[in-house]
Design a protein around this motif. Structure first.
Motif, PDB file in Angstrom:
ATOM      1  N   THR A  71       0.821  -1.214   0.000  1.00  0.00           N
ATOM      2  CA  THR A  71       0.000   0.000   0.000  1.00  0.00           C
ATOM      3  C   THR A  71       0.853   1.261   0.000  1.00  0.00           C
ATOM      4  O   THR A  71       0.506   2.243  -0.648  1.00  0.00           O
ATOM      5  CB  THR A  71      -0.948   0.031   1.218  1.00  0.00           C
ATOM      6  N   HIS A  72       1.957   1.252   0.761  1.00  0.00           N
ATOM      7  CA  HIS A  72       2.823   2.432   0.820  1.00  0.00           C
ATOM      8  C   HIS A  72       4.136   2.030   1.466  1.00  0.00           C
ATOM      9  O   HIS A  72       4.316   0.871   1.847  1.00  0.00           O
ATOM     10  CB  HIS A  72       2.130   3.594   1.551  1.00  0.00           C
ATOM     11  N   MET A  73       5.045   2.988   1.575  1.00  0.00           N
ATOM     12  CA  MET A  73       6.421   2.636   1.881  1.00  0.00           C
ATOM     13  C   MET A  73       6.772   2.742   3.368  1.00  0.00           C
ATOM     14  O   MET A  73       7.952   2.738   3.718  1.00  0.00           O
ATOM     15  CB  MET A  73       7.372   3.514   1.036  1.00  0.00           C
ATOM     16  N   HIS A  74       5.816   2.796   4.254  1.00  0.00           N
ATOM     17  CA  HIS A  74       6.127   2.764   5.694  1.00  0.00           C
ATOM     18  C   HIS A  74       6.585   1.360   6.099  1.00  0.00           C
ATOM     19  O   HIS A  74       6.019   0.360   5.666  1.00  0.00           O
ATOM     20  CB  HIS A  74       4.910   3.171   6.531  1.00  0.00           C
ATOM     21  N   SER A  75       7.573   1.347   7.000  1.00  0.00           N
ATOM     22  CA  SER A  75       8.228   0.076   7.326  1.00  0.00           C
ATOM     23  C   SER A  75       7.285  -0.919   7.984  1.00  0.00           C
ATOM     24  O   SER A  75       7.475  -2.131   7.855  1.00  0.00           O
ATOM     25  CB  SER A  75       9.432   0.333   8.238  1.00  0.00           C
ATOM     26  N   SER A 207      -5.219   9.175   1.602  1.00  0.00           N
ATOM     27  CA  SER A 207      -4.741  10.379   2.270  1.00  0.00           C
ATOM     28  C   SER A 207      -3.922  10.020   3.511  1.00  0.00           C
ATOM     29  O   SER A 207      -4.459   9.945   4.617  1.00  0.00           O
ATOM     30  CB  SER A 207      -5.967  11.229   2.645  1.00  0.00           C
ATOM     31  N   HIS A 208      -2.642   9.756   3.300  1.00  0.00           N
ATOM     32  CA  HIS A 208      -1.765   9.340   4.398  1.00  0.00           C
ATOM     33  C   HIS A 208      -0.594  10.323   4.501  1.00  0.00           C
ATOM     34  O   HIS A 208       0.546   9.933   4.641  1.00  0.00           O
ATOM     35  CB  HIS A 208      -1.288   7.910   4.138  1.00  0.00           C
ATOM     36  N   HIS A 209      -0.923  11.564   4.415  1.00  0.00           N
ATOM     37  CA  HIS A 209       0.031  12.657   4.403  1.00  0.00           C
ATOM     38  C   HIS A 209       1.055  12.538   5.536  1.00  0.00           C
ATOM     39  O   HIS A 209       0.660  12.257   6.653  1.00  0.00           O
ATOM     40  CB  HIS A 209      -0.759  13.968   4.552  1.00  0.00           C
ATOM     41  N   GLY A 230      -5.617   0.389   3.307  1.00  0.00           N
ATOM     42  CA  GLY A 230      -4.271   0.892   3.583  1.00  0.00           C
ATOM     43  C   GLY A 230      -4.347   1.926   4.693  1.00  0.00           C
ATOM     44  O   GLY A 230      -5.368   2.053   5.377  1.00  0.00           O
ATOM     45  N   ASP A 231      -3.263   2.675   4.881  1.00  0.00           N
ATOM     46  CA  ASP A 231      -3.251   3.714   5.921  1.00  0.00           C
ATOM     47  C   ASP A 231      -3.811   4.995   5.325  1.00  0.00           C
ATOM     48  O   ASP A 231      -3.298   5.492   4.315  1.00  0.00           O
ATOM     49  CB  ASP A 231      -1.818   3.983   6.386  1.00  0.00           C
ATOM     50  N   THR A 232      -4.829   5.541   5.963  1.00  0.00           N
ATOM     51  CA  THR A 232      -5.438   6.750   5.403  1.00  0.00           C
ATOM     52  C   THR A 232      -6.299   7.468   6.429  1.00  0.00           C
ATOM     53  O   THR A 232      -6.888   6.831   7.304  1.00  0.00           O
ATOM     54  CB  THR A 232      -6.290   6.398   4.158  1.00  0.00           C
TER      55      THR A 232
HETATM   56 ZN   LIG Z   1       1.672   4.280   7.146  1.00  0.00          ZN
END
Ligand SMILES: [Zn+2]
Ligand SMILES: [Zn+2]
Length: 345
Positions: A71-75, A207-209, A230-232
């Motif tokens: 979903t995104h690049m957070h560890s 929207s995971h600014h 995902g994270d949002t």
């Molecule tokens: Zn995240």
């Protein structure tokens, strides 16, 4: 009850955040990772702490893995990818079908803006490529483990992981208005990012600014659909993606328990502002599910994982449909026959 012929998800891990988590009783909750199981095949959405081990515990076999979706690049969503890629390779030796698709975000394009509270400018790590997407992640992973990988390729004649995984970054060329600093989730229709004979996967920006790009994914099958946020923060694109979905898995954060940890008002306000811009309360997750007409809602990526289970029930204030707060390794059907919508408003 869930039968093995039904399309279903298995919650490999339900905790959010870069730590080794436990639930309110002290039992471990593994990092965020979800298996989408369709027929004999499974698809992995995010690779949080313990994902490989949990997949194995759930009886999921690497040769049956149809794709990996990040979903995104957070560890907390990626940290177990090395184990899937490097350990998983041993199970994949005799896989006859082609390489496993890996789908995820591209490079952010520029460094995250410096916080106005910063007293000085920190030194970025990897300044030559400071914000890689999934291709950069795999390049870095192969470089970091090159001694091991080459040892096995040259001495044991193992197949190279470069030939085992086919990495694609989601093309945002057709999405207008995206800017990683100022417009992380412009209104958009879902875009198709993957298709095989069992599933069609679509995605939207969320929207995971200031993390961007960040995506939600939806899997459509002949028998039902599941949408994973995902994270949002609460996001209209998720409502669009999850329209009439059979199961919405949405992230949730308990702001009250986090707020109680701060005595410094400035720090409290800054932290709460950050979380409100990047995450979703249970009540808001309920609102999103109701607006989308989701047939069933489950909350995961629980932050903090040790919050009392009751706080997540707040989703019910806005969503009258069936709500689940799954533990790790729970199985949830997303077959279309599951519970008629009672929340299609
Ligand atoms: Zn995240
Ligand atoms: Zn996260």
């Amino acid at each position: 009850m869930t039968t093995t012929s039904e399309p279903r998800i298995i919650t490999l891990g339900t905790a959010g955040g870069p730590r080794w988590w436990a639930d309110h009783s002290g039992a471990p909750r593994f990092g965020i990772a979800t298996a989408v199981v369709v027929g004999e095949r499974w698809y992995l959405v995010d690779c949080g702490d313990g994902a490989g081990h949990q997949a194995s515990a759930a009886g999921l076999k690497m040769p049956d893995l149809g794709g990996i979706f990040l979903t995104h690049m957070h560890s907390d969503h990626l940290v177990d990818l090395p184990s899937i890629v490097l350990f998983g390779a041993f199970e994949l030796k005799n896989r006859m079908s082609g390489p496993i698709a890996v789908v995820g975000p591209g490079d952010r394009g520029r460094l995250t803006p410096l916080s106005p509270q910063a007293a000085s400018t920190p030194r970025a790590v990897a300044p030559e490529r400071p914000t890689p997407g999934v291709m950069g992640l795999f390049d870095g992973l192969f470089a970091a483990f090159a001694t091991d990988i080459n040892d096995r390729i040259f001495d044991s004649l193992a197949r190279s992981p470069r030939d085992t995984f086919d990495v694609t970054e989601i093309d945002l060329g057709a999405v207008s208005g995206f800017d990683p600093d100022t417009a992380v989730s412009p209104p958009m229709e879902p875009i198709e990012v993957f298709r095989d004979d069992l599933v069609t996967v679509t995605a939207v920006l969320v929207s995971h600014h200031p993390m961007a790009p960040a995506f939600a994914y939806r899997f459509d099958t002949d028998l039902g659909s599941v949408t994973i946020s995902g994270d949002t923060a609460p996001c209209d694109n998720v409502v669009r993606l999850a329209r009439d979905t059979d199961l919405l898995l949405h992230e949730a954060i308990d702001l009250d328990i986090l707020a109680a940890q701060y005595t410094d008002t400035d720090m409290l306000n800054a932290t709460m502002a950050h979380h409100r811009r990047s995450h979703t309360t249970p009540a808001d997750a309920g609102r999103i599910a109701a607006r989308a007409g989701a047939k069933r809602l489950a909350l995961h990526h629980l932050v903090p994982s040790y919050a009392h289970p009751e706080v997540w029930r707040d989703a019910q204030t806005a969503y009258p449909g069936p709500l689940t707060i799954p533990d790790d390794l729970d199985i949830l059907s997303f077959a279309r026959s599951v519970q008629p919508a009672s929340a299609g408003v």
